[in-house]
Each structure stands twice: as structure tokens, then as C-alpha cells.
Write a protein that holds these residues in place. Structure first.
Motif, PDB file in Angstrom:
ATOM      1  N   ASP A  43       0.974 -13.952 -12.380  1.00 30.22           N
ATOM      2  CA  ASP A  43       1.270 -12.967 -11.347  1.00 30.22           C
ATOM      3  C   ASP A  43       0.184 -13.002 -10.278  1.00 30.22           C
ATOM      4  O   ASP A  43      -0.968 -12.663 -10.530  1.00 30.22           O
ATOM      5  N   SER A  44       0.560 -13.391  -9.060  1.00 30.51           N
ATOM      6  CA  SER A  44      -0.431 -13.526  -7.987  1.00 30.51           C
ATOM      7  C   SER A  44      -1.002 -12.178  -7.570  1.00 30.51           C
ATOM      8  O   SER A  44      -2.157 -12.090  -7.165  1.00 30.51           O
ATOM      9  N   VAL A  45      -0.214 -11.101  -7.657  1.00 32.37           N
ATOM     10  CA  VAL A  45      -0.712  -9.775  -7.293  1.00 32.37           C
ATOM     11  C   VAL A  45      -1.780  -9.332  -8.291  1.00 32.37           C
ATOM     12  O   VAL A  45      -2.839  -8.830  -7.907  1.00 32.37           O
ATOM     13  N   ALA A  46      -1.524  -9.528  -9.575  1.00 35.00           N
ATOM     14  CA  ALA A  46      -2.509  -9.173 -10.591  1.00 35.00           C
ATOM     15  C   ALA A  46      -3.773 -10.022 -10.441  1.00 35.00           C
ATOM     16  O   ALA A  46      -4.892  -9.528 -10.618  1.00 35.00           O
ATOM     17  N   ALA A  47      -3.604 -11.287 -10.099  1.00 34.11           N
ATOM     18  CA  ALA A  47      -4.764 -12.154  -9.877  1.00 34.11           C
ATOM     19  C   ALA A  47      -5.585 -11.656  -8.696  1.00 34.11           C
ATOM     20  O   ALA A  47      -6.824 -11.647  -8.744  1.00 34.11           O
TER      21      ALA A  47
ATOM     22  N   LYS B 238       1.826  -5.603   0.759  1.00 32.73           N
ATOM     23  CA  LYS B 238       3.034  -5.378   1.569  1.00 32.73           C
ATOM     24  C   LYS B 238       4.241  -6.077   0.967  1.00 32.73           C
ATOM     25  O   LYS B 238       5.336  -5.537   0.922  1.00 32.73           O
ATOM     26  N   SER B 239       4.040  -7.321   0.520  1.00 34.76           N
ATOM     27  CA  SER B 239       5.161  -8.061  -0.036  1.00 34.76           C
ATOM     28  C   SER B 239       5.667  -7.452  -1.339  1.00 34.76           C
ATOM     29  O   SER B 239       6.847  -7.508  -1.642  1.00 34.76           O
ATOM     30  N   VAL B 240       4.782  -6.817  -2.096  1.00 33.85           N
ATOM     31  CA  VAL B 240       5.169  -6.211  -3.370  1.00 33.85           C
ATOM     32  C   VAL B 240       5.922  -4.909  -3.164  1.00 33.85           C
ATOM     33  O   VAL B 240       6.919  -4.635  -3.832  1.00 33.85           O
TER      34      VAL B 240
ATOM     35  N   LYS C  12      -5.965 -10.086   3.338  1.00 30.58           N
ATOM     36  CA  LYS C  12      -5.121 -10.887   2.439  1.00 30.58           C
ATOM     37  C   LYS C  12      -4.573 -10.006   1.317  1.00 30.58           C
ATOM     38  O   LYS C  12      -3.407 -10.113   0.948  1.00 30.58           O
ATOM     39  N   PHE C  13      -5.402  -9.131   0.796  1.00 27.07           N
ATOM     40  CA  PHE C  13      -4.955  -8.216  -0.257  1.00 27.07           C
ATOM     41  C   PHE C  13      -3.828  -7.326   0.253  1.00 27.07           C
ATOM     42  O   PHE C  13      -2.818  -7.138  -0.414  1.00 27.07           O
ATOM     43  N   PHE C  14      -3.996  -6.774   1.462  1.00 25.82           N
ATOM     44  CA  PHE C  14      -2.975  -5.880   2.008  1.00 25.82           C
ATOM     45  C   PHE C  14      -1.692  -6.639   2.359  1.00 25.82           C
ATOM     46  O   PHE C  14      -0.603  -6.086   2.244  1.00 25.82           O
TER      47      PHE C  14
ATOM     48  N   TYR D 169      -1.619   4.376   4.034  1.00 28.27           N
ATOM     49  CA  TYR D 169      -1.256   2.986   4.261  1.00 28.27           C
ATOM     50  C   TYR D 169       0.257   2.803   4.116  1.00 28.27           C
ATOM     51  O   TYR D 169       0.878   2.119   4.907  1.00 28.27           O
ATOM     52  N   ALA D 170       0.830   3.418   3.103  1.00 31.23           N
ATOM     53  CA  ALA D 170       2.269   3.257   2.869  1.00 31.23           C
ATOM     54  C   ALA D 170       2.814   4.464   2.136  1.00 31.23           C
ATOM     55  O   ALA D 170       2.119   5.115   1.360  1.00 31.23           O
ATOM     56  N   ARG D 171       4.085   4.721   2.408  1.00 28.91           N
ATOM     57  CA  ARG D 171       4.821   5.761   1.675  1.00 28.91           C
ATOM     58  C   ARG D 171       6.228   5.211   1.477  1.00 28.91           C
ATOM     59  O   ARG D 171       6.950   4.981   2.444  1.00 28.91           O
ATOM     60  N   VAL D 172       6.610   5.019   0.222  1.00 32.87           N
ATOM     61  CA  VAL D 172       7.882   4.387  -0.104  1.00 32.87           C
ATOM     62  C   VAL D 172       8.600   5.229  -1.150  1.00 32.87           C
ATOM     63  O   VAL D 172       7.983   5.719  -2.097  1.00 32.87           O
TER      64      VAL D 172
END
Length: 158
Positions: free
Chosen positions: A57-61, A153-155, A147-149, A101-104
Motif C-alpha cells: 500500500d503506497s499510502v501506508a508506505a 487527495k487520491s485516497v 507529495k503526501f497531500f 484541508y478536506a471535508r468529505v
């Protein structure tokens, strides 16, 4: 003179130990509520905990590289009023300098992501997940870059 230097160094060490962010103070306040679950993952364990997850998992990495400390507060078993007050207190963090930053909202759950001090130089992320009987607050400390953000965003489909 040595005596004063030792006293000064002791005071500085104590102040650093007591220094907490607003989000950490909020989490610590609600951790003592009846039926609350609180987990504090220090920096020495963050990589150990995330390493097995990070393999596929790239996000976890990415999290494993950026997060120094994590605090997780789960209030699902607490009373409705405790969950509501916690949600209000998380929203009030924006009045203390935290940036939204975000509200979903998806499938009845709300995700709120706050950054401190901002996304350009973020050193703290606050994730609040509410909806139904859910109330979870996650505070991540570390150094978060663009890069983290982008990955975040993609997640969360922003």
C-alpha cells in the motif's frame, strides 16, 4: 552559577515535556471519558506498526515515512453527548489556527482533515471520522510535504 544553569535546563526540559498541541490536549481530555479507547503510538513504534501494512500500500508506505507519532481516540461506545461535544471541539480547532484541508461525506460518515499550521509546512494532521455511532479522532505528528497531500487527495477523492 552552575546551580542556576542546572535549574534553567531543568525548567526547559519540563516545559518541553508539558508542551502539547491543542489537538493532543483535546485527545487527552476525551481519553478519560467513560468507554473511550485511546492508543498513543510513539515514534519508535510507528514504523514498526506501519511496515507490514506498507508492503502493498503506497499510502501506508508514505505514512510510515512521514509520521513520527500517532494518537487514536475512539469514542464509539461513549454517550451521544460526549461524541457530539468532541466533534464540536474538533471543529473549534479551526479557531486555534488549524486549517481545514478536506471535508468529505460518504455512506453516512463524515471525514474532516485539519492541518497545523498549514499544508505547506504541516507538522500535524487531525482526522475526525463521525457519523451514526462513529466518533474517531486521529492525530498524526510528523513532517508532511506536497507529495503526501497529493497521495492523500487520491485516497479521499478530492
Amino acid at each position: 552559577m552552575k546551580h542556576w544553569i542546572i535549574i534553567l535546563l531543568t525548567l526547559m526540559a519540563c516545559q518541553v515535556g508539558w508542551a502539547q498541541s491543542s489537538a493532543e490536549s483535546l485527545v487527552n481530555e476525551y481519553a478519560s471519558k467513560k468507554h473511550a479507547t485511546f492508543v498513543n503510538v510513539p515514534s519508535s513504534l510507528v514504523a514498526t506498526v506501519l511496515r507490514p501494512i506498507a508492503k502493498g500500500d503506497s499510502v501506508a508506505a508514505d505514512l510510515a515515512r512521514h509520521v513520527d507519532k500517532a494518537q487514536v481516540l475512539v469514542l464509539d461506545e461513549c454517550s451521544r453527548s460526549v461524541r457530539r461535544h468532541c466533534d464540536d471541539d474538533v471543529l473549534a480547532l479551526t479557531q486555534r489556527g488549524y486549517r481545514q484541508y478536506a471535508r468529505v461525506t460518504t455512506q453516512g460518515n463524515n471525514l474532516l482533515v485539519l492541518t497545523w499550521p498549514d499544508t505547506a509546512t504541516a507538522t500535524e494532521l487531525v482526522l475526525s471520522i463521525t457519523g451514526g455511532d462513529n466518533c474517531t479522532v486521529v492525530v498524526l505528528n510528523g513532517a508532511f510535504d506536497d507529495k503526501f497531500f497529493d497521495e492523500l487527495k487520491s485516497v479521499i477523492s478530492l
